[in-house]
Design a protein around this motif. Structure first.
Motif, PDB file in Angstrom:
ATOM      1  N   TYR A  62       1.986  13.503  34.025  1.00 38.17           N
ATOM      2  CA  TYR A  62       1.080  14.151  33.072  1.00 38.17           C
ATOM      3  C   TYR A  62       0.868  13.209  31.906  1.00 38.17           C
ATOM      4  N   HIS A  63      -0.403  12.948  31.583  1.00 39.48           N
ATOM      5  CA  HIS A  63      -0.701  12.024  30.491  1.00 39.48           C
ATOM      6  C   HIS A  63      -0.969  12.828  29.235  1.00 39.48           C
ATOM      7  N   ALA A 500       2.057   8.645  41.975  1.00 35.57           N
ATOM      8  CA  ALA A 500       2.269   9.954  41.383  1.00 35.57           C
ATOM      9  C   ALA A 500       0.963  10.717  41.340  1.00 35.57           C
ATOM     10  N   THR A 501       1.058  12.051  41.522  1.00 35.44           N
ATOM     11  CA  THR A 501      -0.107  12.902  41.373  1.00 35.44           C
ATOM     12  C   THR A 501      -0.309  13.148  39.886  1.00 35.44           C
ATOM     13  N   VAL A 502      -1.477  12.825  39.384  1.00 37.71           N
ATOM     14  CA  VAL A 502      -1.720  13.040  37.956  1.00 37.71           C
ATOM     15  C   VAL A 502      -2.211  14.464  37.743  1.00 37.71           C
ATOM     16  N   MET A 503      -1.495  15.177  36.867  1.00 40.55           N
ATOM     17  CA  MET A 503      -1.870  16.557  36.557  1.00 40.55           C
ATOM     18  C   MET A 503      -2.654  16.554  35.253  1.00 40.55           C
ATOM     19  N   GLY A 504      -3.458  17.591  35.051  1.00 42.53           N
ATOM     20  CA  GLY A 504      -4.135  17.744  33.767  1.00 42.53           C
ATOM     21  C   GLY A 504      -5.231  16.716  33.548  1.00 42.53           C
ATOM     22  N   VAL A 505      -5.413  16.362  32.283  1.00 41.03           N
ATOM     23  CA  VAL A 505      -6.522  15.487  31.905  1.00 41.03           C
ATOM     24  C   VAL A 505      -6.152  14.036  32.144  1.00 41.03           C
ATOM     25  N   GLU A 506      -7.091  13.262  32.605  1.00 43.83           N
ATOM     26  CA  GLU A 506      -6.858  11.832  32.656  1.00 43.83           C
ATOM     27  C   GLU A 506      -8.161  11.134  32.308  1.00 43.83           C
ATOM     28  N   GLY A 507      -8.091   9.847  32.153  1.00 41.84           N
ATOM     29  CA  GLY A 507      -9.333   9.114  31.960  1.00 41.84           C
ATOM     30  C   GLY A 507      -9.360   8.257  30.712  1.00 41.84           C
TER      31      GLY A 507
END
Lengths: 509, 141
Positions: A62-63, A500-507
């Motif tokens: 999670y970022h 890793a699976t990125v959850m939530g917001v990314e970018g």
């Protein structure tokens, strides 16, 4: 709903963190309890959900704020920290309803909301240490949990002023530990220029012979060693567990040292590489001997204790020895045993401290001789202590047996039959101190003629939730063994740093 | 070994030498002093030394404060360690204040802030408890 799942990695920390000031704002003891209970229950559900998501060996990332790591802070969950999150939130959820009743006797009425606020902060800190993928974040959360722990231990002063000196000792040693840890972080930041754990592991990989990196490792292990209470660094532990309010003893014994062990594992295997020669030396020359000394010396000291809480505290130091021994074996099987023992010891010790707290509430003293003959007057509470004791010894059918069995298998796998022998021998010492409790509770005639009532249901129910869990996970060993195996694989196999699976917001870059 | 005693090794790393001296002074005070207040002072010194380590780490030779000036060639110090240590300073303040608060409470309950006296009082209380216990057992017989 999907937003809840997508942001579950941050919510699991955020909700308890928000609960703490809310407890203070409402200032009402009942409201404060329900706020913290629901926050804790919420964290439990989320961490159970997280564990189920990563039990197959997946990794979630999670970022924070959508800022991509390594520049942004990252929360990263694999089976190892999902298991630790589950331990912390499950114990907290069980201990809170117990605390609501048990603190009535122990803490002044106007401090109750403060108690829940501090408890939530401590809970937040422990969860944060476990979930974060940023090395400096570990320090920040560690201090959040430590500072609130010092306060919680000192709250025991209402009953016994020795809680104050115990809290002070803990503060001094805990701060030295945390400062050592932060020096270590500074040194690895100096040599790599990053603090993200995955990024660190990549940049540290070619730096085995770098003296700064080696020094950093030493500082981190010793610093966390103080928090774990590795045998010669355990001075703060008996006092803190003995004089803290009963609910806090149960919560701390079950979670605080476990989280510190997790941090050492994470740094040893995920940040520094297990291939580093100096790591193997550390494990062989420091962890091995001190783990074995802890198993024997601390158990031996426990045998001579008159204060039941202190007896259990020394037994905790001995049990930490078993966990370290699993690390010292430096194999996948050894780590599986360590992870399983983190969980099994947490439920066992939690149950025992809660049962002792119930006795203290009734007779007003933690001293063993005063408990003579209580087996007849408080049958359920006494039975809980006996069942917990059996798990400490490692009797088949209890959770303690499962992790000791895993540890024995791991030792045999590497041909260390001598170590296996020592594990069994030290369990015999556990038999002695558990027998001491049984003898006092059941076989010694009562010295006072005052009738003692059984503990109220509000204390018995949380205690028995953990006692039943101890037996449940003793009979159904597969659940926790599978989780521990995945955790060990992720640690030693480097799964943490993989895809890793990125959850939530990314970018955002 | 020759560069170990060169002036560059000693003066070039002045910050780090001071960090080591300050840190060990602090740690020594924590370990050696019996007065609880002095221990907290030592702990503070110990933590302040770590602040120095981090601040030195971020320094870039000839760099200015990390403020955007529009000049792409501007050399500036690394702000990250400074920000990190701001957090640690806050933690240090919280620890100190909590330690001092505990000392006030200890002084109220024990009437002293000397560690050996506090320890003696603790042990005395333990002995008294055991003596009372034995008396009780004797009485019941």
């Amino acid at each position: 709903m999907s937003a809840l799942v997508n942001h579950s990695l941050i919510l699991v920390v955020l909700i308890p963190l928000l609960a703490a000031p809310l407890c203070m704002l409402f200032g009402n003891r009942a409201v404060a309890f329900w706020i913290s209970f629901f926050a804790s229950l919420f964290a439990l559900i989320l961490s159970l959900h997280l564990l189920l998501m990563v039990i197959d060996g997946d990794v979630l990332s999670y970022h924070l704020g959508g800022w991509a790591p390594p520049l942004g802070i990252e929360y990263r969950v694999d089976a190892a920290n999902a298991l630790v999150l589950l331990i912390v939130s499950a114990i907290s959820t069980v201990v809170l309803p117990y605390a609501r009743v048990s603190i009535k006797d122990e803490i002044a009425e106007h401090h109750h909301t403060l108690f829940f606020a501090c408890y939530m902060l401590c809970f937040t800190g422990l969860l944060g240490v476990a979930i974060t993928g940023d090395a400096f974040n570990v320090f920040v959360f560690l201090e959040i949990s430590s500072l609130s722990t010092y306060v919680l231990v000192a709250l025991g002063a209402n009953k016994d002023k020795r809680a104050l000196s115990a809290a002070y000792d803990y503060l001094i040693l805990g701060t030295i530990g945390a400062t050592f840890f932060v020096i270590g972080l500074g040194l690895i930041y100096m040599s790599t220029g990053t603090l993200n754990m995955v990024d660190l592991s990549q940049r540290l990989a070619p730096l085995e012979d770098n003296k700064t990196v080696r020094t950093a490792f030493a500082f981190i292990v010793i610093g966390m060693g103080l928090k774990i209470a590795i045998y010669p660094l355990h001075r703060w532990l008996p006092g803190a567990y003995t004089y803290a309010p009963s609910a806090i003893s149960a919560f701390l014994a079950a979670t605080a040292t476990k989280v510190a062990i997790y941090v050492v594992l994470r740094f040893m295997f995920s940040v520094f590489s297990a291939k580093f020669g100096f790591e193997l030396d550390t494990v062989r020359l420091i962890f091995f001997p001190f783990a074995i000394i802890a198993m024997f010396a601390a158990s031996l000291i426990a045998v001579y204790q008159v204060n039941l809480k202190r007896l259990l505290a020394y037994s905790s130091i001995a049990q930490i020895g078993y966990m370290l021994l699993g690390v010292a074996l430096f194999s996948s099987a050894g780590l599986t045993a360590t992870m399983a023992h983190l969980f099994n010891h947490a439920i066992t010790k939690g149950a025992m401290f809660m049962a002792v707290g119930a006795i203290i509430m009734r007779i007003g003293s933690p001293l063993l001789p005063k408990m003579a003959g209580l087996g007849r007057q408080m049958p359920w509470t006494s039975a809980a202590i006996v069942l917990g004791g059996l798990s400490l010894i490692g009797v088949p059918g209890t959770a303690g047996f499962v992790s000791k069995w895993l540890l024995l298998t791991a030792a045999f796998q590497q041909g260390y039959w001598f170590i296996a022998l020592l594990i069994v021998a030290s369990s015999l010492l556990a038999v002695i101190y558990v027998w001491k409790c049984v003898e006092t509770l059941y076989l010694t005639p009562s010295t006072s003629n005052v009738a003692v009532a059984e503990a109220p249901l509000s204390l018995l129910v949380p205690t028995y939730v953990l006692v039943i869990a101890t037996i449940w996970f003793g009979l159904d060993a597969s659940t926790i063994t599978v989780a521990s195996q995945t955790a060990a694989e992720s640690l030693i196999g480097g799964g943490y740093g993989g895809e890793a699976t990125v959850m939530g917001v990314e970018g955002r870059k | 070994m020759d560069n170990l005693f060169s002036s560059g090794f000693i003066f070039g790393h002045m910050n780090y030498w001071l960090f080591v001296v300050l840190m060990m002074t602090g740690l020594y005070i924590v370990v050696s002093r019996g007065n609880l207040l002095k221990k907290v002072v030592g702990l503070n010194l110990f933590q302040a030394a770590v602040f120095m380590l981090y601040i030195s780490m971020g320094k870039v030779a000839g760099g200015t404060a990390p403020i955007l000036t529009g000049n792409p060639d501007e050399v500036y110090s690394n702000p990250l360690p400074h920000v990190l240590i701001l957090t640690a300073i806050v933690v240090g303040i919280a620890t100190t204040s909590l330690g001092l608060a505990l000392i006030v409470r200890i002084n109220e309950s024990y009437g002293t802030i000397e560690e050996d006296e506090v320890l003696a009082l603790d042990q005395q209380q333990e002995r008294d408890e055991l003596a009372a216990l034995e008396e009780e057992v004797l009485k019941s017989k």
